[in-house]
Design an enzyme around this catalytic site. Structure first.
Site, PDB file in Angstrom:
ATOM      1  N   TYR A 104       0.829  -1.202   0.000  1.00 28.46           N
ATOM      2  CA  TYR A 104       0.000   0.000   0.000  1.00 28.46           C
ATOM      3  C   TYR A 104       0.866   1.255   0.000  1.00 28.46           C
ATOM      4  O   TYR A 104       1.960   1.234   0.555  1.00 28.46           O
ATOM      5  CB  TYR A 104      -0.903   0.021   1.231  1.00 28.46           C
ATOM      6  CG  TYR A 104      -2.007  -0.995   1.245  1.00 28.46           C
ATOM      7  CD1 TYR A 104      -2.336  -1.753   0.125  1.00 28.46           C
ATOM      8  CD2 TYR A 104      -2.743  -1.230   2.409  1.00 28.46           C
ATOM      9  CE1 TYR A 104      -3.357  -2.690   0.164  1.00 28.46           C
ATOM     10  CE2 TYR A 104      -3.762  -2.156   2.460  1.00 28.46           C
ATOM     11  CZ  TYR A 104      -4.069  -2.892   1.346  1.00 28.46           C
ATOM     12  OH  TYR A 104      -5.074  -3.822   1.399  1.00 28.46           O
ATOM     13  N   LEU A 128     -18.203  -1.347   1.394  1.00 29.33           N
ATOM     14  CA  LEU A 128     -18.992  -0.342   0.672  1.00 29.33           C
ATOM     15  C   LEU A 128     -18.810  -0.485  -0.838  1.00 29.33           C
ATOM     16  O   LEU A 128     -19.203   0.408  -1.602  1.00 29.33           O
ATOM     17  CB  LEU A 128     -18.597   1.065   1.125  1.00 29.33           C
ATOM     18  CG  LEU A 128     -18.832   1.359   2.607  1.00 29.33           C
ATOM     19  CD1 LEU A 128     -18.331   2.759   2.967  1.00 29.33           C
ATOM     20  CD2 LEU A 128     -20.302   1.203   2.971  1.00 29.33           C
ATOM     21  N   LEU A 179     -21.772   1.642  -3.012  1.00 26.55           N
ATOM     22  CA  LEU A 179     -22.968   1.600  -2.176  1.00 26.55           C
ATOM     23  C   LEU A 179     -23.261   2.939  -1.503  1.00 26.55           C
ATOM     24  O   LEU A 179     -24.288   3.090  -0.839  1.00 26.55           O
ATOM     25  CB  LEU A 179     -22.831   0.495  -1.129  1.00 26.55           C
ATOM     26  CG  LEU A 179     -22.908  -0.921  -1.709  1.00 26.55           C
ATOM     27  CD1 LEU A 179     -22.466  -1.956  -0.686  1.00 26.55           C
ATOM     28  CD2 LEU A 179     -24.332  -1.226  -2.190  1.00 26.55           C
ATOM     29  N   GLY A 239     -23.725   5.527  -3.385  1.00 24.86           N
ATOM     30  CA  GLY A 239     -24.568   6.170  -4.390  1.00 24.86           C
ATOM     31  C   GLY A 239     -23.883   7.281  -5.151  1.00 24.86           C
ATOM     32  O   GLY A 239     -24.465   7.876  -6.062  1.00 24.86           O
ATOM     33  N   LYS A 240     -22.626   7.562  -4.826  1.00 21.23           N
ATOM     34  CA  LYS A 240     -21.970   8.722  -5.432  1.00 21.23           C
ATOM     35  C   LYS A 240     -21.671   8.542  -6.913  1.00 21.23           C
ATOM     36  O   LYS A 240     -21.368   9.522  -7.596  1.00 21.23           O
ATOM     37  CB  LYS A 240     -20.685   9.058  -4.678  1.00 21.23           C
ATOM     38  CG  LYS A 240     -19.579   8.007  -4.752  1.00 21.23           C
ATOM     39  CD  LYS A 240     -18.383   8.427  -3.903  1.00 21.23           C
ATOM     40  CE  LYS A 240     -17.258   7.409  -3.932  1.00 21.23           C
ATOM     41  NZ  LYS A 240     -16.124   7.818  -3.061  1.00 21.23           N
TER      42      LYS A 240
END
Length: 347
Positions: free
Chosen positions: A53, A238, A243, A245-246
């Site tokens: 990462y 998410l 999820l 909605g963006k």
């Protein structure tokens, strides 16, 4: 926040876990440190990172930055005893880490020490293998998965070599527990069987993708987890922000994951958008924030789960944490299952 045992260990982790894969790329260090403080204040004691990462994109130049940022927080905050730190060693890769070399016993002995230095700590609470060396059906590879080229004895020998190295690290006090990521039910049981037969560390957890939109875990993996006391560390609860909605109606917010990865790692399909909308409509019908509904659903599952979520900014984290005490009604969970049957496996 509720705490649960990590597998059969004596390590207790919160049912939510702060992910760090944007730390050092989309999330600068000051905001990352603020997020860790906020998570602790909310009752979250679990932080997950990895040697490769940050992501989006992954590059050899940025490998290790997320671990370093967590380590800098540890050095600055002086609160090491308040958090459980999980990290991962990379499998075979395109060249981001070790010029593409994955892990075996020798690599693990070196990689643990490297992660410890970055994390500025004496011990890693949970050390995970990021994906199986033999291959995996995760990351949308399930559609064309073909294990026929695997060599069983080679896999068994590799597992034993890795477990012996991990056992050495546990004895040396460098790690406390171990886990897998992106693993199958067969793989998990073989890791566990080998460990038990040889008196070596036992897999406490498995970190696989799991969300309202990705429920591969619900069958064989769930059975494995219940019978073998393996805790699921669910990533992307998410669904990469879907999820929230963006992204509905063609929206692509600046700086969002979709703006950096135009198909979200293969998640964007024609079947995706109606499925997302169905969950958004369900949340609206019951007066719920869809983010809070998606996260609360994780704790309804019939197996142990600590859901790993990430936030690009502390403002996003504030919104997520506002739903930390939500408990879904039986009516809502039944409605979620009904939507799932109408929109199974959208990607």
């Amino acid at each position: 926040m509720k705490q649960l045992p990590l597998g059969r260990t004596d390590i207790m982790v919160s049912e939510w876990c702060l992910g760090t894969m944007t730390f050092g790329n989309q999330t600068p260090q000051d905001d990352a440190h603020r997020q860790i403080d906020m998570a602790l204040d909310a009752g979250i004691n679990f932080v997950d990172t990895a040697e490769m990462y940050p992501v989006n994109p992954i590059s050899a130049e940025t490998v290790g930055l997320s671990e370093e940022i967590v380590g800098n927080w540890i050095a600055k905050a002086g609160r090491r005893d308040e958090i459980v730190i999980a990290t991962k060693v990379s499998g075979n890769n395109p060249g981001w880490v070790r010029d593409g070399r994955g892990y075996d016993g020798a690599v693990i002995r070196e990689a643990v020490e490297t992660s410890l230095k970055r994390l500025k700590t004496d011990v890693i609470d949970l050390y995970q293998m990021h994906w199986p060396i033999r291959g995996s059906y995760m990351f949308r590879q399930n559609w064309t998965y073909d294990p026929s080229g695997q060599n069983r004895q080679q896999t068994m020998d590799h597992m034993l070599d890795v477990l012996e190295a991990l056992g050495d690290m546990v004895k040396a006090g460098r790690i406390r527990s171990i886990g897998m990521s992106n693993e199958s039910a067969w793989g998990m049981t073989k890791w566990i069987d080998q460990a038990e037969a040889k008196g070596l560390p036992r897999m406490a957890s498995v970190q696989n993708e799991y969300s309202l939109l990705c429920r591969l875990y619900d069958t064989d993996m769930a059975e494995m987890a219940v019978n073998e006391d393996v805790t699921l560390l669910s990533f992307s609860p998410l669904a990469c922000g879907l999820l929230t909605g963006k992204y509905q109606n063609g929206a692509v917010p600046d700086g969002s994951r979709l703006s950096l990865n135009n198909n979200l790692g293969g998640r964007v399909t024609d079947r995706l958008w109606p499925a997302v909308q169905a969950y958004l409509d369900l949340a609206a019908k019951h007066g719920l924030d869809p983010v809070h509904m998606a996260m609360a659903w994780q704790r309804t599952r019939p197996f142990a789960v600590s859901a790993i979520f990430g936030a690009t900014t502390s403002d996003q984290l504030t919104q997520i944490l506002a739903g930390k005490d939500l408990v879904l009604t039986d009516e809502v969970t039944a409605a979620i299952d009904a939507v799932h049957k109408l929109h199974p496996m959208p990607y």
